[in-house]
Design a protein around this motif. Structure first.
Motif, PDB file in Angstrom:
ATOM      1  N   PRO A  87       2.482   4.416  -9.457  1.00  0.00           N
ATOM      2  CA  PRO A  87       1.812   5.553 -10.094  1.00  0.00           C
ATOM      3  C   PRO A  87       2.792   6.685 -10.419  1.00  0.00           C
ATOM      4  O   PRO A  87       3.810   6.850  -9.737  1.00  0.00           O
ATOM      5  N   ALA A  88       2.456   7.463 -11.433  1.00  0.00           N
ATOM      6  CA  ALA A  88       3.332   8.569 -11.842  1.00  0.00           C
ATOM      7  C   ALA A  88       3.166   9.766 -10.919  1.00  0.00           C
ATOM      8  O   ALA A  88       4.046  10.627 -10.848  1.00  0.00           O
ATOM      9  N   THR A  89       2.028   9.855 -10.231  1.00  0.00           N
ATOM     10  CA  THR A  89       1.800  10.992  -9.323  1.00  0.00           C
ATOM     11  C   THR A  89       1.500  10.477  -7.918  1.00  0.00           C
ATOM     12  O   THR A  89       1.135   9.314  -7.746  1.00  0.00           O
ATOM     13  N   ARG A  90       1.668  11.362  -6.934  1.00  0.00           N
ATOM     14  CA  ARG A  90       1.450  10.970  -5.535  1.00  0.00           C
ATOM     15  C   ARG A  90       0.360  11.834  -4.920  1.00  0.00           C
ATOM     16  O   ARG A  90       0.093  12.952  -5.378  1.00  0.00           O
ATOM     17  N   GLN A  91      -0.211  11.357  -3.852  1.00  0.00           N
ATOM     18  CA  GLN A  91      -1.200  12.151  -3.121  1.00  0.00           C
ATOM     19  C   GLN A  91      -0.541  13.425  -2.592  1.00  0.00           C
ATOM     20  O   GLN A  91       0.643  13.414  -2.240  1.00  0.00           O
ATOM     21  N   PRO A  92      -1.313  14.503  -2.471  1.00  0.00           N
ATOM     22  CA  PRO A  92      -0.735  15.744  -1.940  1.00  0.00           C
ATOM     23  C   PRO A  92      -0.514  15.662  -0.431  1.00  0.00           C
ATOM     24  O   PRO A  92      -1.064  14.778   0.239  1.00  0.00           O
ATOM     25  N   ALA A  93       0.281  16.594   0.090  1.00  0.00           N
ATOM     26  CA  ALA A  93       0.511  16.655   1.539  1.00  0.00           C
ATOM     27  C   ALA A  93      -0.831  16.822   2.250  1.00  0.00           C
ATOM     28  O   ALA A  93      -1.729  17.509   1.750  1.00  0.00           O
ATOM     29  N   GLY A  94      -0.988  16.168   3.383  1.00  0.00           N
ATOM     30  CA  GLY A  94      -2.223  16.304   4.149  1.00  0.00           C
ATOM     31  C   GLY A  94      -3.277  15.283   3.772  1.00  0.00           C
ATOM     32  O   GLY A  94      -4.339  15.209   4.406  1.00  0.00           O
ATOM     33  N   ALA A  95      -2.993  14.491   2.742  1.00  0.00           N
ATOM     34  CA  ALA A  95      -3.970  13.476   2.321  1.00  0.00           C
ATOM     35  C   ALA A  95      -4.019  12.344   3.336  1.00  0.00           C
ATOM     36  O   ALA A  95      -3.088  12.143   4.120  1.00  0.00           O
ATOM     37  N   ALA A  96      -5.111  11.606   3.315  1.00  0.00           N
ATOM     38  CA  ALA A  96      -5.190  10.344   4.059  1.00  0.00           C
ATOM     39  C   ALA A  96      -4.367   9.352   3.236  1.00  0.00           C
ATOM     40  O   ALA A  96      -4.739   9.015   2.115  1.00  0.00           O
ATOM     41  N   ARG A  97      -3.230   8.927   3.772  1.00  0.00           N
ATOM     42  CA  ARG A  97      -2.238   8.223   2.948  1.00  0.00           C
ATOM     43  C   ARG A  97      -2.640   6.783   2.618  1.00  0.00           C
ATOM     44  O   ARG A  97      -2.948   5.987   3.506  1.00  0.00           O
ATOM     45  N   VAL A  98      -2.596   6.508   1.320  1.00  0.00           N
ATOM     46  CA  VAL A  98      -2.987   5.201   0.790  1.00  0.00           C
ATOM     47  C   VAL A  98      -1.764   4.587   0.113  1.00  0.00           C
ATOM     48  O   VAL A  98      -1.023   5.286  -0.584  1.00  0.00           O
ATOM     49  N   ALA A  99      -1.542   3.292   0.307  1.00  0.00           N
ATOM     50  CA  ALA A  99      -0.403   2.626  -0.333  1.00  0.00           C
ATOM     51  C   ALA A  99      -0.504   2.771  -1.850  1.00  0.00           C
ATOM     52  O   ALA A  99      -1.600   2.767  -2.421  1.00  0.00           O
ATOM     53  N   LEU A 100       0.639   2.867  -2.494  1.00  0.00           N
ATOM     54  CA  LEU A 100       0.672   3.151  -3.924  1.00  0.00           C
ATOM     55  C   LEU A 100      -0.071   2.096  -4.753  1.00  0.00           C
ATOM     56  O   LEU A 100      -0.650   2.405  -5.789  1.00  0.00           O
ATOM     57  N   TYR A 101      -0.088   0.871  -4.288  1.00  0.00           N
ATOM     58  CA  TYR A 101      -0.753  -0.181  -5.079  1.00  0.00           C
ATOM     59  C   TYR A 101      -2.261   0.025  -5.147  1.00  0.00           C
ATOM     60  O   TYR A 101      -2.929  -0.536  -6.017  1.00  0.00           O
ATOM     61  N   ALA A 102      -2.792   0.832  -4.208  1.00  0.00           N
ATOM     62  CA  ALA A 102      -4.246   1.001  -4.140  1.00  0.00           C
ATOM     63  C   ALA A 102      -4.721   2.336  -4.731  1.00  0.00           C
ATOM     64  O   ALA A 102      -5.860   2.727  -4.528  1.00  0.00           O
ATOM     65  N   TYR A 103      -3.856   3.033  -5.446  1.00  0.00           N
ATOM     66  CA  TYR A 103      -4.264   4.306  -6.054  1.00  0.00           C
ATOM     67  C   TYR A 103      -5.304   4.100  -7.170  1.00  0.00           C
ATOM     68  O   TYR A 103      -6.160   4.941  -7.387  1.00  0.00           O
ATOM     69  N   GLY A 104      -5.157   3.014  -7.909  1.00  0.00           N
ATOM     70  CA  GLY A 104      -6.028   2.818  -9.077  1.00  0.00           C
ATOM     71  C   GLY A 104      -6.991   1.663  -8.867  1.00  0.00           C
ATOM     72  O   GLY A 104      -7.486   1.436  -7.762  1.00  0.00           O
TER      73      GLY A 104
END
Ligand code: SF4
Ligand code: SF4
Length: 312
Positions: free
Chosen positions: A85-102
């Protein structure tokens, strides 16, 4: 085995790399997996390092010979699709692997593989079978054989110059298509992923990751009520997957974001927090994550993982 015109290979790659938007496409001969690779896999299973991935120990015979997946198979067409992905979750987010963003990559890949398979059938007259995590096929092994890249010490398929943030797909076919040379690159002296792994799940021998420790496997494949405390303490806000051993890899330093619209980060992922997961109802989960790979994790497991983040 007789080989048919190289124009078949050219036409298949032209469609795969053009209209279908794959990053890489290569072709391997469908034949039994090499004994050394079989032994390596058997060792991994025998050591119990497949952890909760019980499916990995099933269908050994088929896994070692792709011709059992499609009678008469002669070729395996391997493709890779960029999900970075071109953007990332913000600080403090519940972190999700990049493959599962969309959108769930199985759906995205399957739709493209179907089109590729239809093209192969039309072109060659051969039968096909498309696979994306849906059959006991050693996708990374075949991707190496098809010349796409090499398997790094982080156990991902690394495409030289393009990195590892790709999902893999395969089309088996009974057509004999001109095969590519296997990729022979290696990690060399690097070892950055071994140092970066928060739980010591990787090793210099390149034996597959210890999935009984890996945070990616634990957050996704393990559905126990509680995670082992010493590993749960290392989650650091992760609720689904872990990208640490890919983010540190020098081959990903110049990786470019995907242009696949389906992989555009969904808003629900970008604003996901451990608190929001703790309070999420089944109905909200169904609505906000329809068509997402997070549905495979299940809400109950997400809640367990998020609770670790709230408590530590
Ligand atoms: S995914 Fe995370 S926990 Fe698993 S091997 Fe890579 S860095 Fe380690
Ligand atoms: S970080 Fe280094 S050792 Fe690990 S996969 Fe990448 S190149 Fe290989």
């Amino acid at each position: 085995m007789s080989c048919y015109p190289s124009s078949w290979a050219e036409a298949i790659k032209a469609l795969a790399l053009g209209e279908l938007g794959f990053t890489a496409c290569g072709i391997a001969r469908a034949e039994p997996v090499e004994p050394a690779a079989v032994e390596r896999y058997d060792r991994w299973i025998a050591s119990g390092h497949h952890g909760d991935m019980t499916w990995a120990s099933r269908h050994r015979e088929v896994r070692n010979d792709p011709r059992l997946l499609l009678p008469g198979a002669q070729s395996i067409i391997m493709v890779a699709l960029n999900y970075l992905p071109a953007t990332r979750q913000p600080a403090g987010a519940a972190r999700v692997a990049l493959y599962a963003y969309g959108r769930d990559y199985h759906r995205v890949m399957r739709a493209r593989l179907r089109r590729l398979a239809a093209h192969v059938e039309e072109l060659t007259g051969g039968a096909t079978r498309a696979c994306v995590d849906s059959a006991p096929l050693r996708e990374r092994y075949w991707a190496v054989r098809a010349g796409l890249g090499f398997i790094g010490l982080n156990n991902t398929l690394i495409i030289p110059g393009r990195g590892s943030f790709h999902v893999l797909g395969a089309v088996l076919t009974t057509a004999a298509i001109e095969a590519d040379e296997p990729c022979t690159d290696t990690c060399g002296e690097c070892g950055a992923c071994i140092k970066a792994c928060p739980v010591g799940a990787l090793n210099r021998d390149g034996d597959a990751a210890d999935a009984s420790r890996c945070l990616s496997a634990l957050t996704i494949e393990n559905h126990d009520e509680q995670l082992p405390p010493e590993l749960a303490r290392r989650l650091d806000g992760r609720v689904a997957g872990c990208d640490e051993c890919q983010l540190c890899c020098p081959h990903n330093a110049s990786a470019v974001p995907t242009t696949v619209a389906d992989f555009t980060p969904r808003e629900a992922v970008m604003r996901l927090t451990p608190r929001a997961i703790a309070e999420m109802t089944a109905e909200q989960f169904d609505n906000e994550f329809a068509g997402s790979a997070l549905r495979r994790v299940t809400l109950a497991t997400l809640k367990r993982n998020a609770a670790e983040g709230l408590h530590n």
